[in-house]
Scaffold this active site. Structure first.
Site, PDB file in Angstrom:
ATOM      1  N   HIS A 142      -0.620   0.215  -9.639  1.00 48.76           N
ATOM      2  CA  HIS A 142      -1.137  -0.709  -8.891  1.00 48.76           C
ATOM      3  C   HIS A 142      -1.728  -2.000  -9.629  1.00 48.76           C
ATOM      4  O   HIS A 142      -3.136  -2.020  -9.571  1.00 48.76           O
ATOM      5  CB  HIS A 142      -2.746   0.083  -8.107  1.00 48.76           C
ATOM      6  CG  HIS A 142      -2.783  -0.550  -6.745  1.00 48.76           C
ATOM      7  ND1 HIS A 142      -3.158   0.026  -5.872  1.00 48.76           N
ATOM      8  CD2 HIS A 142      -3.054  -2.043  -6.450  1.00 48.76           C
ATOM      9  CE1 HIS A 142      -3.763  -0.833  -4.831  1.00 48.76           C
ATOM     10  NE2 HIS A 142      -3.277  -2.166  -5.139  1.00 48.76           N
TER      11      HIS A 142
ATOM     12  N   ARG B 104       0.592  -1.199   0.134  1.00 48.24           N
ATOM     13  CA  ARG B 104      -0.093  -0.032  -0.030  1.00 48.24           C
ATOM     14  C   ARG B 104       0.850   1.234   0.016  1.00 48.24           C
ATOM     15  O   ARG B 104       2.010   1.369   0.593  1.00 48.24           O
ATOM     16  CB  ARG B 104      -0.747  -0.014   1.247  1.00 48.24           C
ATOM     17  CG  ARG B 104      -2.033  -0.944   1.160  1.00 48.24           C
ATOM     18  CD  ARG B 104      -3.258  -0.541   0.200  1.00 48.24           C
ATOM     19  NE  ARG B 104      -4.417  -1.403   0.244  1.00 48.24           N
ATOM     20  CZ  ARG B 104      -4.391  -2.388  -0.661  1.00 48.24           C
ATOM     21  NH1 ARG B 104      -3.727  -2.588  -1.503  1.00 48.24           N
ATOM     22  NH2 ARG B 104      -5.443  -3.231  -0.436  1.00 48.24           N
TER      23      ARG B 104
HETATM   24  N1  LIG Z   1      -0.579  -4.255  -5.238  1.00 48.63           N
HETATM   25  C1  LIG Z   1      -1.501  -4.953  -5.284  1.00 48.63           C
HETATM   26  O1  LIG Z   1      -1.962  -5.256  -6.428  1.00 48.63           O
HETATM   27  C2  LIG Z   1      -1.961  -5.683  -4.161  1.00 48.63           C
HETATM   28  C3  LIG Z   1      -2.891  -6.998  -4.326  1.00 48.63           C
HETATM   29  C4  LIG Z   1      -2.885  -7.643  -3.111  1.00 48.63           C
HETATM   30  C5  LIG Z   1      -2.698  -7.424  -1.916  1.00 48.63           C
HETATM   31  N2  LIG Z   1      -1.695  -6.310  -1.946  1.00 48.63           N
HETATM   32  C6  LIG Z   1      -1.212  -5.842  -0.453  1.00 48.63           C
HETATM   33  O2  LIG Z   1      -0.576  -7.078   0.043  1.00 48.63           O
HETATM   34  C7  LIG Z   1      -1.000  -7.285   1.405  1.00 48.63           C
HETATM   35  C8  LIG Z   1      -0.714  -8.749   1.812  1.00 48.63           C
HETATM   36  O3  LIG Z   1      -1.270  -9.654   1.513  1.00 48.63           O
HETATM   37  P1  LIG Z   1      -1.584 -11.044   2.048  1.00 48.63           P
HETATM   38  O4  LIG Z   1      -2.563 -11.829   1.468  1.00 48.63           O
HETATM   39  O5  LIG Z   1       0.022 -11.791   2.021  1.00 48.63           O
HETATM   40  O6  LIG Z   1      -1.780 -10.745   3.610  1.00 48.63           O
HETATM   41  P2  LIG Z   1      -1.844 -11.660   4.902  1.00 48.63           P
HETATM   42  O7  LIG Z   1      -2.180 -13.204   4.329  1.00 48.63           O
HETATM   43  O8  LIG Z   1      -2.764 -11.152   5.676  1.00 48.63           O
HETATM   44  O9  LIG Z   1      -0.355 -11.577   5.833  1.00 48.63           O
HETATM   45  C9  LIG Z   1       0.075 -10.543   6.138  1.00 48.63           C
HETATM   46  C10 LIG Z   1       1.363 -10.755   6.847  1.00 48.63           C
HETATM   47  O10 LIG Z   1       1.836  -9.501   7.249  1.00 48.63           O
HETATM   48  C11 LIG Z   1       2.489  -9.667   8.550  1.00 48.63           C
HETATM   49  N3  LIG Z   1       2.145  -8.503   9.548  1.00 48.63           N
HETATM   50  C12 LIG Z   1       1.151  -7.966   9.779  1.00 48.63           C
HETATM   51  N4  LIG Z   1       1.365  -6.821  10.458  1.00 48.63           N
HETATM   52  C13 LIG Z   1       2.547  -6.761  11.083  1.00 48.63           C
HETATM   53  C14 LIG Z   1       3.636  -6.175  11.804  1.00 48.63           C
HETATM   54  N5  LIG Z   1       3.052  -5.110  12.428  1.00 48.63           N
HETATM   55  N6  LIG Z   1       4.860  -6.502  11.791  1.00 48.63           N
HETATM   56  C15 LIG Z   1       5.230  -7.211  10.969  1.00 48.63           C
HETATM   57  N7  LIG Z   1       4.518  -8.323  10.130  1.00 48.63           N
HETATM   58  C16 LIG Z   1       3.226  -7.991  10.113  1.00 48.63           C
HETATM   59  C17 LIG Z   1       1.618 -10.698   9.241  1.00 48.63           C
HETATM   60  O11 LIG Z   1       2.236 -11.577  10.316  1.00 48.63           O
HETATM   61  P3  LIG Z   1       1.590 -12.772  10.945  1.00 48.63           P
HETATM   62  O12 LIG Z   1       1.911 -13.968  10.036  1.00 48.63           O
HETATM   63  O13 LIG Z   1       2.370 -12.968  12.268  1.00 48.63           O
HETATM   64  O14 LIG Z   1      -0.117 -12.441  11.028  1.00 48.63           O
HETATM   65  C18 LIG Z   1       1.577 -11.658   7.888  1.00 48.63           C
HETATM   66  O15 LIG Z   1       2.737 -12.365   7.801  1.00 48.63           O
HETATM   67  C19 LIG Z   1      -2.518  -6.847   1.466  1.00 48.63           C
HETATM   68  O16 LIG Z   1      -2.845  -6.654   2.570  1.00 48.63           O
HETATM   69  C20 LIG Z   1      -2.656  -5.930   0.556  1.00 48.63           C
HETATM   70  O17 LIG Z   1      -2.378  -4.452   1.183  1.00 48.63           O
HETATM   71  C21 LIG Z   1      -1.609  -5.449  -2.937  1.00 48.63           C
END
Ligand SMILES: NC(=O)c1ccc[n+]([C@@H]2O[C@H](COP(=O)([O-])OP(=O)(O)OC[C@H]3O[C@@H](n4cnc5c(N)ncnc54)[C@H](OP(=O)(O)O)[C@@H]3O)[C@@H](O)[C@H]2O)c1
Length: 309
Positions: free
Chosen positions: A272, A224
């Site tokens: 994006h 983000r």
């Molecule tokens: N650019 C694009 O087109 C696009 C597309 C899709 C998604 N995204 C972004 O990618 C993000 C990640 O997606 P995802 O599906 O992989 O999410 P997810 O499965 O919810 O994983 C989030 C990861 O971040 C870690 N995390 C959260 N808060 C943290 C903190 N304060 N300190 C350290 N680690 C932290 C979590 O730790 P834990 O494992 O310990 O819970 C988990 O490993 C989304 O939220 C979205 O914003 C972007």
């Protein structure tokens, strides 16, 4: 069963057709502001207005057609409402492609070859040791894990950082604020951001953190825009501490025409697009989850609203 669809920025007809074909027993309708609608049992949304939430008091689960729920959680949502994100649904492989492309383009110096081609210059660049080119993946969730595994296939040393401790074969993992984060940054040359946007992670890519990367560091932000303090990145590129950045997300989207990132020689901008929502995969996943909820079974991807992801 009634399903309301409310997705801004998306042409609704193909979604409505796909949902009706996949869930023939459901009544699927498009929500429109100012038009009276019957209360739905489930809602499928992207960036819905507060008026939609207020008009749908009976909804049991809100399905977000993306992985990030930061915009949705800024709305005033009733307490018992389940918020469900897409898990993968075809996004992880796209994210792996995008990040591997950005890393390899930088590692193999393809931009220099492109410049050399313009000059018709036949000149090899000295191979860089792969062992010096460690990559730190921030966030080891669905997308971060897939990206870390894809990078490993190219034999880069990979570090991973998450909130809670994690074990991932072949990846050196770190967790938590403080020492864990410091050690993770100090061990990484390229930083890939795949964190959710929460109160804890907003502005996390700042001068303070980016300056801790090894000299010649490179940033890939695919999570983000609000994770990055944009002026701090520009300053660290100017000082030479960072070698470049590939950015897919921005504090203001679309990126304003006058923004310095557009013309910066060491920044690559994409709109994006690193991992797009794929309609057919998403409809199939949401339909599966709705059927499971109807049978009273648990589903994956339910957001912990206090944690923010
Ligand atoms: N650019 C694009 O087109 C696009 C597309 C899709 C998604 N995204 C972004 O990618 C993000 C990640 O997606 P995802 O599906 O992989 O999410 P997810 O499965 O919810 O994983 C989030 C990861 O971040 C870690 N995390 C959260 N808060 C943290 C903190 N304060 N300190 C350290 N680690 C932290 C979590 O730790 P834990 O494992 O310990 O819970 C988990 O490993 C989304 O939220 C979205 O914003 C972007």
């Amino acid at each position: 069963m009634k399903i309301a669809f409310c997705c801004t920025d998306t042409r609704p007809e193909p979604w409505l057709d796909g949902l009706r074909a996949t869930l023939p027993d459901a009544e699927v309708s498009l929500w429109q502001a100012g038009v009276a609608s019957e209360p739905a049992d489930y809602a499928i949304v992207w960036a819905p207005p507060q008026a939609f939430i207020d008009a749908q008091p009976r909804v049991k689960a809100l399905f977000n057609i993306g992985a990030g729920v930061d915009a949705l959680l800024r709305l005033n949502l009733p307490d018992p409402l389940k918020v469900v994100r897409l898990d993968d649904a075809g996004m992880a492989v796209q994210m792996a492609e995008y990040v591997c492309h950005a890393v390899i383009r930088h590692f193999r110096e393809f931009d220099r070859y492109q410049e050399a081609q313009v000059e018709r210059e036949w000149a090899f660049r000295k191979p860089r040791p792969r062992s010096d080119f460690s990559i730190g993946v921030m966030g080891l969730g669905i997308l971060g894990t897939r990206v870390a595994q894809a990078l490993q296939a190219f034999e880069f040393p990979v570090n991973g950082w998450s909130r809670s401790p994690k074990t991932l074969a072949g990846v050196q993992t770190f967790h938590g604020q403080g020492e864990g984060f410091e050690a993770f940054l100090a061990a990484s040359q390229v930083l890939v951001n795949l964190l959710p946007l929460t109160a804890d992670t907003r502005d996390i890519l700042s001068r303070q953190t980016l300056a801790r990367l090894r000299p010649g560091g490179y940033l890939i932000n695919v999570a983000r825009g609000a994770h990055l303090v944009e002026q701090d990145l520009l300053d660290l590129l100017d000082s030479g501490h960072l070698a470049g950045a590939t950015l897919d997300v921005f504090r203001t989207e679309p990126l304003p025409e006058t923004h310095p990132f557009w013309a910066h020689p060491r920044i690559t901008v994409t709109p994006h697009t690193s991992a797009r929502t794929l309609r057919d995969e998403s409809i199939a996943q949401i339909a599966r989850k709705i059927r499971a909820l109807e049978r009273g079974e648990p589903i994956a991807g339910v957001v912990d609203r206090t944690r923010g992801y």
